[in-house]
Structures are given as C-alpha cells and as structure tokens.
Design a protein around this motif. Structure first.
Motif, PDB file in Angstrom:
ATOM      1  N   VAL A 237       0.844  -1.204   0.000  1.00 31.88           N
ATOM      2  CA  VAL A 237       0.000   0.000   0.000  1.00 31.88           C
ATOM      3  C   VAL A 237       0.872   1.245   0.000  1.00 31.88           C
ATOM      4  O   VAL A 237       0.662   2.178  -0.794  1.00 31.88           O
ATOM      5  N   PHE A 238       1.874   1.263   0.879  1.00 32.78           N
ATOM      6  CA  PHE A 238       2.700   2.466   1.018  1.00 32.78           C
ATOM      7  C   PHE A 238       3.636   2.698  -0.169  1.00 32.78           C
ATOM      8  O   PHE A 238       4.191   3.785  -0.306  1.00 32.78           O
ATOM      9  N   SER A 239       3.792   1.702  -1.040  1.00 37.58           N
ATOM     10  CA  SER A 239       4.621   1.877  -2.230  1.00 37.58           C
ATOM     11  C   SER A 239       3.808   2.313  -3.447  1.00 37.58           C
ATOM     12  O   SER A 239       4.389   2.616  -4.503  1.00 37.58           O
ATOM     13  N   GLN A 240       2.469   2.375  -3.317  1.00 36.07           N
ATOM     14  CA  GLN A 240       1.634   2.848  -4.421  1.00 36.07           C
ATOM     15  C   GLN A 240       1.961   4.321  -4.716  1.00 36.07           C
ATOM     16  O   GLN A 240       2.049   5.141  -3.794  1.00 36.07           O
ATOM     17  N   PRO A 241       2.133   4.670  -5.990  1.00 36.38           N
ATOM     18  CA  PRO A 241       2.533   6.053  -6.324  1.00 36.38           C
ATOM     19  C   PRO A 241       1.632   7.121  -5.727  1.00 36.38           C
ATOM     20  O   PRO A 241       2.119   8.163  -5.273  1.00 36.38           O
ATOM     21  N   ASP A 242       0.306   6.884  -5.729  1.00 36.49           N
ATOM     22  CA  ASP A 242      -0.610   7.892  -5.183  1.00 36.49           C
ATOM     23  C   ASP A 242      -0.404   8.085  -3.679  1.00 36.49           C
ATOM     24  O   ASP A 242      -0.579   9.193  -3.151  1.00 36.49           O
ATOM     25  N   VAL A 243      -0.048   7.005  -2.977  1.00 38.61           N
ATOM     26  CA  VAL A 243       0.215   7.090  -1.543  1.00 38.61           C
ATOM     27  C   VAL A 243       1.554   7.763  -1.290  1.00 38.61           C
ATOM     28  O   VAL A 243       1.675   8.644  -0.423  1.00 38.61           O
ATOM     29  N   VAL A 244       2.565   7.378  -2.057  1.00 39.69           N
ATOM     30  CA  VAL A 244       3.893   7.989  -1.917  1.00 39.69           C
ATOM     31  C   VAL A 244       3.798   9.503  -2.109  1.00 39.69           C
ATOM     32  O   VAL A 244       4.398  10.281  -1.357  1.00 39.69           O
ATOM     33  N   ALA A 245       3.023   9.925  -3.106  1.00 37.05           N
ATOM     34  CA  ALA A 245       2.902  11.355  -3.413  1.00 37.05           C
ATOM     35  C   ALA A 245       2.250  12.134  -2.280  1.00 37.05           C
ATOM     36  O   ALA A 245       2.521  13.325  -2.104  1.00 37.05           O
ATOM     37  N   GLU A 246       1.411  11.454  -1.484  1.00 39.14           N
ATOM     38  CA  GLU A 246       0.704  12.135  -0.392  1.00 39.14           C
ATOM     39  C   GLU A 246       1.507  12.166   0.917  1.00 39.14           C
ATOM     40  O   GLU A 246       1.091  12.797   1.884  1.00 39.14           O
ATOM     41  N   VAL A 247       2.643  11.494   0.976  1.00 36.45           N
ATOM     42  CA  VAL A 247       3.521  11.488   2.152  1.00 36.45           C
ATOM     43  C   VAL A 247       2.708  11.362   3.448  1.00 36.45           C
ATOM     44  O   VAL A 247       2.635  12.305   4.254  1.00 36.45           O
ATOM     45  N   PRO A 248       2.058  10.225   3.684  1.00 40.27           N
ATOM     46  CA  PRO A 248       1.203  10.096   4.869  1.00 40.27           C
ATOM     47  C   PRO A 248       1.994  10.111   6.168  1.00 40.27           C
ATOM     48  O   PRO A 248       2.950   9.353   6.336  1.00 40.27           O
ATOM     49  N   TRP A 249       1.580  10.992   7.068  1.00 38.93           N
ATOM     50  CA  TRP A 249       2.200  11.097   8.396  1.00 38.93           C
ATOM     51  C   TRP A 249       1.302  10.425   9.423  1.00 38.93           C
ATOM     52  O   TRP A 249       0.076  10.569   9.378  1.00 38.93           O
ATOM     53  N   TYR A 250       1.943   9.753  10.371  1.00 40.86           N
ATOM     54  CA  TYR A 250       1.208   9.106  11.459  1.00 40.86           C
ATOM     55  C   TYR A 250       1.809   9.499  12.802  1.00 40.86           C
ATOM     56  O   TYR A 250       3.038   9.599  12.941  1.00 40.86           O
ATOM     57  N   GLY A 251       0.935   9.687  13.770  1.00 40.62           N
ATOM     58  CA  GLY A 251       1.343   9.819  15.163  1.00 40.62           C
ATOM     59  C   GLY A 251       0.475   8.875  15.965  1.00 40.62           C
ATOM     60  O   GLY A 251      -0.754   9.029  16.001  1.00 40.62           O
ATOM     61  N   ILE A 252       1.063   7.860  16.566  1.00 41.70           N
ATOM     62  CA  ILE A 252       0.292   6.822  17.245  1.00 41.70           C
ATOM     63  C   ILE A 252       0.462   6.941  18.756  1.00 41.70           C
ATOM     64  O   ILE A 252       1.582   7.029  19.254  1.00 41.70           O
ATOM     65  N   GLU A 253      -0.676   6.964  19.457  1.00 43.28           N
ATOM     66  CA  GLU A 253      -0.694   7.080  20.915  1.00 43.28           C
ATOM     67  C   GLU A 253      -0.908   5.679  21.509  1.00 43.28           C
ATOM     68  O   GLU A 253      -2.036   5.197  21.556  1.00 43.28           O
ATOM     69  N   GLN A 254       0.167   5.055  21.919  1.00 50.33           N
ATOM     70  CA  GLN A 254       0.102   3.676  22.405  1.00 50.33           C
ATOM     71  C   GLN A 254      -0.123   3.633  23.912  1.00 50.33           C
ATOM     72  O   GLN A 254       0.755   3.975  24.700  1.00 50.33           O
TER      73      GLN A 254
END
Length: 356
Positions: free
Chosen positions: A113-130
């Motif tokens: 999923v994260f290697s799909q060009p449309d995803v790469v272009a959107e540079v998804p950021w995550y902050g996870i509260e564990q």
C-alpha cells in the motif's frame, strides 16, 4: 572478580569489530514478540546489508512441525539500548522458504500500500498514541493497586504526580530514553486515566516506518518490564467496570491535508472512513468491543461519529485544524493491541486509494 553487571556492560568495541544483531519479529498470536541474536563481522547501517535468517515456526505457531522453517527478512535497523555500542535491533518480517509472506506477516501487505505512487505522493504522516497497562507479575493486577482490591476512583491519576497517584514511572522513563537512544521518533509520554496505565506517542512517522517504530518500541517496553519484573498488557479493557480502556489512537494527515484547503480533504477522508466503519473496526484489535462502549471517552463500536474536539467521537478533529483550515485528524477507534501495519495502511488505502 567481575560482577554479572560488569560482563553485561562490556564494551565490545574495545576488543573486536564484531557486533550483535538482535533480530525481532511478530509471533503467531499477532501480538507476541520474538527475538534472537547473531554475531556479525562489523557495523551495519542498511537492512539490505544484513543476512536473512530463519527460525522454527512450529514453536511460534507459524508453521507445521513437518515443514517448520520460516525465513526472516531484515527491514529496519535501530540502535540497541540494552547492549549499546554498535550493536543493533533489527525489525524483520517473515516468509516461507519459497519467498511467500506467511499469514501473520502483516508488514508485507502494508508495504505494498505504502509503495503505491498515489500514496507515496501524499507522504502520509502518522502519530500513534500507544496506551498500555503495567501489571504485577504474579497476580496480573495493575501496579499500585491493592491485591484483590481497588484504588480510589479515576480522577487524580491522569498525568498525576505522587506516590499515591503515579505507579511505574521508573519503567516509563527508562522506556522513553531507551526509545530515543534506539532512534525511534518517540514524541512523549504521560500517565493515563486509569492508575497503572500509561501512554507513549510515536511520530510523526511516514508510511511503513510508523509500524516499524511502534513494534520496536513495544519490544523495548517488553524487555524493560522483563528486567523490572512486571508484565505489560496491551489488552483494550484490562479491568472491567468503571475504568478507562486502553487504545492506540492514530493521528493522520496527508500532504493535501497539510496544505491550504486541507480541511475539505480531511472531511472527504472522514466520510470515506465512515463508509467503511465495519471493515476498519474488524481490523482494529481483538476485544475492542469491551472498550468501545460509548463511555470512558469512546464512541459506541457500532456508531461512526466525528466532531471537532470531541473525545467521545470515532474521529476527532482538533480545534487548530478547524481554525487553520488544514492539518490532521485522530482516529480514536484502534485498540491498544492493534497491529500498526494493518491500521496505518488501511487508513491510507481507504482515504487515498479507495473510490466509493
């Protein structure tokens, strides 16, 4: 005569170029972490330079006894806060000898999923509260709680200070520093609403690295609690009754959301998440129905609701995001025992790739 601590703390770089690499992977339950160590001829900084390895999958619930070999592929390297020096922790995923990902390898599908060009272009950021709960080892009851009894009601414990409000701070602080040493982008810690419960935050992390960093942070926490003689629980509702559960809220944004006009993109993404609410809930952790009751800062598991600054919603949008017209939102549904590879990739797939 040497003490055991002297030997544990030996600085290998004084006598040899060899290093120790601790290979880490996720076991058959999807939450149990496994690891074993090997000696390498010298320092390594790129996972592609590390050898693949194998283990007995029949002993981890991941392969039959008659064909038990499972292959570890190194994927991410972190500094080892336990052995220190040039020694490393290596996050791996697992494959058959033929090169097929085994069923419990959730990283492989996430990486696609994260290697799909449309995803790469959107540079998804995550902050996870564990969130997690510290338990007394022999009785499996939260630290600081009287054996067979209960502390006073919730209220003074959240971000609390003092021997009657804060339990396990030495473990939590040791974990915080160990994660920073390892190179994990841990951004903070705090005591949680239920006594004996804590939270650490990882992020911002981009794409697949969010999953790698959460898993290694969990591994480090397991090792520290092992040393301290307590048990860490990622159960989403470790104590029934009028006590907060434990989640892993996922803060998320894309490049489009962070730019001017991003609030409209955020609202469209939330609409998509609402349409796939059941699919996400099914993948957001075991036992989550015990936590998502509509009480204790949660939305009911069967209801999808979003709002600004609403901690009782499925999705919370911050006041700053609304005010600035761009930013991020928080998915409050994931349970503390969620698989970060599944949750992060599913959010990206739904909000970026899926067209309802």
């Amino acid at each position: 005569m040497s003490l055991l601590t002297d030997l544990i703390n030996l600085n290998l770089s004084e006598t040899t170029d060899k290093i120790i690499a601790e290979y880490i992977w996720v076991g058959g339950s999807g939450m149990d972490m496994r690891s074993k160590a090997r000696t390498l001829p010298g320092p390594v900084s790129d996972p592609s330079d590390l050898p693949k390895w194998n283990y007995d999958g029949s002993s981890t619930g991941q392969a039959p006894g008659e064909d038990s070999e499972v292959i570890l592929y190194p994927q991410a390297i972190f500094k080892d806060p336990f052995r220190r020096g040039n020694n490393i922790l290596v996050m791996c995923d697992a494959y058959t000898p033929a090169g097929e990902p085994i069923p419990t390898n959730k990283r492989h599908a996430a990486a696609k999923v994260f290697s799909q060009p449309d995803v790469v272009a959107e540079v998804p950021w995550y902050g996870i509260e564990q969130e997690y709960t510290l338990l007394q080892k022999d009785v499996k009851w939260p630290v600081g709680w009287p054996i067979g009894g209960f502390p006073g009601p919730q209220g003074p414990y959240y971000c609390g200070v003092g021997a009657d409000k804060s339990f396990g701070r030495d473990i939590v602080d040791a974990h915080y520093k160990a994660c920073l040493y390892a190179g994990i982008n841990i951004s903070g810690i705090n005591g949680e609403v239920m006594p004996g419960q804590w939270e650490f935050q990882v992020g911002p992390a981009v794409g697949i690295s969010a999953g790698d960093e959460i898993w290694v942070a969990r591994y480090i926490l397991e090792r520290i609690t092992e040393i301290a003689g307590v048990v860490v629980s990622f159960d989403p509702k470790p104590i029934p009754g009028d006590w907060n559960g434990a989640g892993a809220h996922c803060n998320y944004s894309t490049k489009s959301m962070r730019e001017d006009g991003g609030y409209e993109i955020i609202k469209k993404a939330i609409d998509k998440l609402g349409l796939r609410h059941k699919e996400h809930i099914a993948a957001y952790g075991e036992g989550n129905e015990r936590r998502l009751t509509g009480h204790h800062e949660t939305a009911d598991i069967n209801t999808f609701l979003w709002g600004v600054a609403n901690r009782g919603a499925s999705i919370r949008v911050g006041r700053d995001t609304e005010k600035e017209g761009k930013g991020y939102f928080e998915d409050r549904r994931p349970a503390s025992n969620m698989d970060p590879y599944i949750v992060t990739s599913m959010i990206a797939e739904t909000t970026i790739l899926w067209n309802p």
